[in-house]
Design a protein around this motif. Structure first.
Motif, PDB file in Angstrom:
ATOM      1  N   ASN A  67       4.470 -31.183  65.950  1.00 48.62           N
ATOM      2  CA  ASN A  67       3.069 -31.208  65.492  1.00 48.62           C
ATOM      3  C   ASN A  67       2.948 -31.700  64.037  1.00 48.62           C
ATOM      4  O   ASN A  67       2.185 -31.154  63.239  1.00 48.62           O
ATOM      5  N   LYS A  68       3.703 -32.746  63.719  1.00 48.64           N
ATOM      6  CA  LYS A  68       3.706 -33.268  62.352  1.00 48.64           C
ATOM      7  C   LYS A  68       3.269 -34.732  62.285  1.00 48.64           C
ATOM      8  O   LYS A  68       3.615 -35.447  61.357  1.00 48.64           O
ATOM      9  N   PHE A  69       2.504 -35.199  63.289  1.00 50.73           N
ATOM     10  CA  PHE A  69       2.128 -36.610  63.312  1.00 50.73           C
ATOM     11  C   PHE A  69       0.630 -36.774  63.498  1.00 50.73           C
ATOM     12  O   PHE A  69      -0.005 -36.020  64.235  1.00 50.73           O
ATOM     13  N   PHE A  70       0.069 -37.780  62.802  1.00 49.05           N
ATOM     14  CA  PHE A  70      -1.334 -38.174  62.967  1.00 49.05           C
ATOM     15  C   PHE A  70      -1.385 -39.655  63.309  1.00 49.05           C
ATOM     16  O   PHE A  70      -0.567 -40.441  62.811  1.00 49.05           O
ATOM     17  N   ILE A  71      -2.317 -40.024  64.159  1.00 52.64           N
ATOM     18  CA  ILE A  71      -2.560 -41.449  64.420  1.00 52.64           C
ATOM     19  C   ILE A  71      -3.508 -41.967  63.355  1.00 52.64           C
ATOM     20  O   ILE A  71      -4.588 -41.409  63.143  1.00 52.64           O
ATOM     21  N   VAL A  72      -3.098 -43.013  62.672  1.00 51.51           N
ATOM     22  CA  VAL A  72      -3.963 -43.624  61.658  1.00 51.51           C
ATOM     23  C   VAL A  72      -4.828 -44.660  62.353  1.00 51.51           C
ATOM     24  O   VAL A  72      -4.325 -45.588  62.988  1.00 51.51           O
ATOM     25  N   GLY A  73      -6.144 -44.501  62.240  1.00 58.08           N
ATOM     26  CA  GLY A  73      -7.059 -45.381  62.953  1.00 58.08           C
ATOM     27  C   GLY A  73      -7.282 -44.890  64.374  1.00 58.08           C
ATOM     28  O   GLY A  73      -7.018 -43.734  64.712  1.00 58.08           O
ATOM     29  N   LYS A  74      -7.748 -45.797  65.252  1.00 56.26           N
ATOM     30  CA  LYS A  74      -8.090 -45.412  66.619  1.00 56.26           C
ATOM     31  C   LYS A  74      -6.871 -45.307  67.531  1.00 56.26           C
ATOM     32  O   LYS A  74      -6.902 -44.614  68.548  1.00 56.26           O
ATOM     33  N   VAL A 120      -2.313 -35.130  69.478  1.00 58.49           N
ATOM     34  CA  VAL A 120      -2.216 -35.810  68.190  1.00 58.49           C
ATOM     35  C   VAL A 120      -3.607 -36.224  67.724  1.00 58.49           C
ATOM     36  O   VAL A 120      -4.358 -36.864  68.456  1.00 58.49           O
ATOM     37  N   LYS A 121      -3.941 -35.849  66.492  1.00 58.34           N
ATOM     38  CA  LYS A 121      -5.262 -36.148  65.940  1.00 58.34           C
ATOM     39  C   LYS A 121      -5.273 -37.505  65.249  1.00 58.34           C
ATOM     40  O   LYS A 121      -4.240 -38.016  64.817  1.00 58.34           O
ATOM     41  N   ASN A 122      -6.452 -38.080  65.154  1.00 57.47           N
ATOM     42  CA  ASN A 122      -6.645 -39.355  64.447  1.00 57.47           C
ATOM     43  C   ASN A 122      -7.159 -39.091  63.040  1.00 57.47           C
ATOM     44  O   ASN A 122      -7.976 -38.177  62.836  1.00 57.47           O
ATOM     45  N   ILE A 123      -6.709 -39.886  62.071  1.00 56.86           N
ATOM     46  CA  ILE A 123      -7.262 -39.820  60.719  1.00 56.86           C
ATOM     47  C   ILE A 123      -7.569 -41.233  60.242  1.00 56.86           C
ATOM     48  O   ILE A 123      -6.889 -42.188  60.635  1.00 56.86           O
ATOM     49  N   PRO A 124      -8.593 -41.406  59.402  1.00 53.70           N
ATOM     50  CA  PRO A 124      -8.941 -42.738  58.894  1.00 53.70           C
ATOM     51  C   PRO A 124      -7.845 -43.301  57.988  1.00 53.70           C
ATOM     52  O   PRO A 124      -7.080 -42.553  57.365  1.00 53.70           O
TER      53      PRO A 124
END
Length: 312
Positions: free
Chosen positions: A180-187, A244-248
Motif C-alpha cells: 500500500n505504498k503506491f499512487f497512480i500519477v494522473g489517470k 491504488v489511488k490516483n493523485i495529480p
C-alpha cells in the motif's frame, strides 16, 4: 544441443539455463560471477577482456547473449558502450574463431525510445537513453556479422521483464502496491507492455528452434497490453491490498521535491525521482502482430505471473 549462455548468472539467464537443462541440453555459462545452478558449468570471465573468452575452448550449436549493462542509474554513461558495444566486439571475435552458426541476442524495447505506442519491429529506431543507443549499435554489429558470415541470428526485444528475483520497475510496482505504498500519477490510462520471465524464456527457446529467416527480429511481450490502471488493479486484487489511488501530477511533483530535499539533507540517494514518475505516466507499448503470427502461446497470464512473483 550444446548451448553457451553469455551472461547467464543474472535474472533472465538463470531462468533460461534452468529451462535449457530441463530439456536435456548441455549448457555452459560465461559470466562475471558463478551461477547458483549446480547443474551448469560456469566459466568466470568478463566480455570486456578478449582473453577471458579464449578460455571457452569448445564449439557450440547455439549461443545466447545476455551480458549487458542495463541499469538506469549508471553514473558514467560510457559504461553502456564499453560493455554493450566494445564487449560485444570481443564476443563477435570469439564467434569468428569458433564454429558457431546460431546466435540469439537479447536486445531491449529501449531501442524504440522512452515513449512509444504499438512499436513494431520494422519501424525506424529512435533510442533516447544511452542504454537504448548502445543496444541499437549492438544489433547492427550482430546483423553485419550474420550477413557477412551467413549465420542464423535471432534478436529479441523484450518489454519490461518481471518475476521472482528481478529488480525491474514492474517488480518494484508489485512490491509497493502489495505494501500500500503506491499512487497512480494522473489517470493511469497509458499503456504498458510487460512480460513474465518464464514466458520470455519459453519464447526464446521456441524461436531458437524455429527458422523463419536467417536474420530475424522479434518483440516480446505478454499480450494484450494493459493500462497502468489495469495492471495496478490486478496487483491489488492478487496481493489483497487496497485499491491504488490516483493523485495529480502537480501533487506528485511537489511530493518528490520534498522527499529528494530530505534525502539531500541526510546525504542519501532518494529511491524516487521525477524521471521514474514520468516513466510511469508514459506509453510504452509494443506491437504483437508478428508475435501473434507465430502461434506461440505463453504459459502464464498476467494473474498467474503476478501471483508467482509474489509467492516465490
Amino acid at each position: 544441443m550444446k548451448c553457451l549462455v553469455i551472461g547467464g548468472s543474472g535474472f533472465i539467464g538463470s531462468f533460461l539455463i534452468k529451462k535449457l537443462i530441463s530439456e536435456k541440453n548441455e549448457v555452459v555459462n560465461f559470466d562475471l560471477q558463478d551461477s547458483n545452478i549446480s547443474e551448469v558449468s560456469t566459466i568466470i570471465g568478463d566480455i570486456n577482456n578478449r582473453e577471458d573468452l579464449e578460455d571457452i575452448k569448445s564449439d557450440f550449436d547455439i549461443v545466447y547473449i545476455l551480458a549487458a549493462v542495463h541499469k538506469d542509474d549508471v553514473s558514467d554513461y560510457t559504461e553502456y558502450y564499453r560493455t554493450n558495444c566494445n564487449g560485444l566486439d570481443n564476443i563477435i571475435n570469439f564467434f569468428k574463431h569458433n564454429k558457431i552458426d546460431r546466435i540469439v541476442y537479447f536486445s531491449s524495447a529501449a531501442v524504440y525510445g522512452d515513449t512509444f505506442i504499438d512499436a513494431s519491429e520494422e519501424q525506424n529506431l529512435t533510442p533516447e537513453s544511452h542504454y537504448g543507443k548502445s543496444k541499437v549499435k549492438a544489433e547492427k554489429k550482430l546483423i553485419d556479422l550474420a550477413s557477412k558470415y551467413k549465420k542464423e541470428l535471432k534478436i529479441i526485444r523484450p518489454s519490461v521483464v518481471f518475476g521472482s528475483g528481478s529488480k525491474s520497475n514492474m517488480n518494484r510496482l508489485i512490491n509497493y502496491i502489495s505494501q500500500n505504498k503506491f499512487f497512480i500519477v494522473g489517470k493511469g490510462n497509458n499503456l504498458k507492455s510487460i512480460c513474465y520471465v518464464e514466458n520470455l524464456v519459453d519464447f526464446t527457446i521456441y524461436i531458437s528452434k524455429k527458422t523463419v529467416s536467417k536474420i530475424d527480429i522479434f518483440n516480446y511481450l505478454d499480450y494484450p497490453n494493459y493500462s497502468i490502471r489495469e495492471i495496478c488493479d490486478k496487483i491489488s486484487f492478487i496481493s489483497n491490498s487496497g485499491k491504488v489511488k490516483n493523485i495529480p501530477y502537480l501533487v506528485a511533483n511537489l511530493g518528490v521535491f520534498v522527499i529528494q530535499s530530505f534525502y539531500f539533507i541526510i546525504n542519501r540517494k532518494a529511491t524516487i525521482n521525477m524521471n521514474r514518475i514520468k516513466k510511469s505516466m508514459s506509453n510504452t507499448s509494443l506491437s504483437y502482430k508478428k508475435l501473434d503470427s507465430l502461434n506461440f502461446k505463453s504459459r502464464y497470464n498476467l494473474n498467474d505471473s503476478i501471483y508467482k512473483t509474489l509467492n516465490r
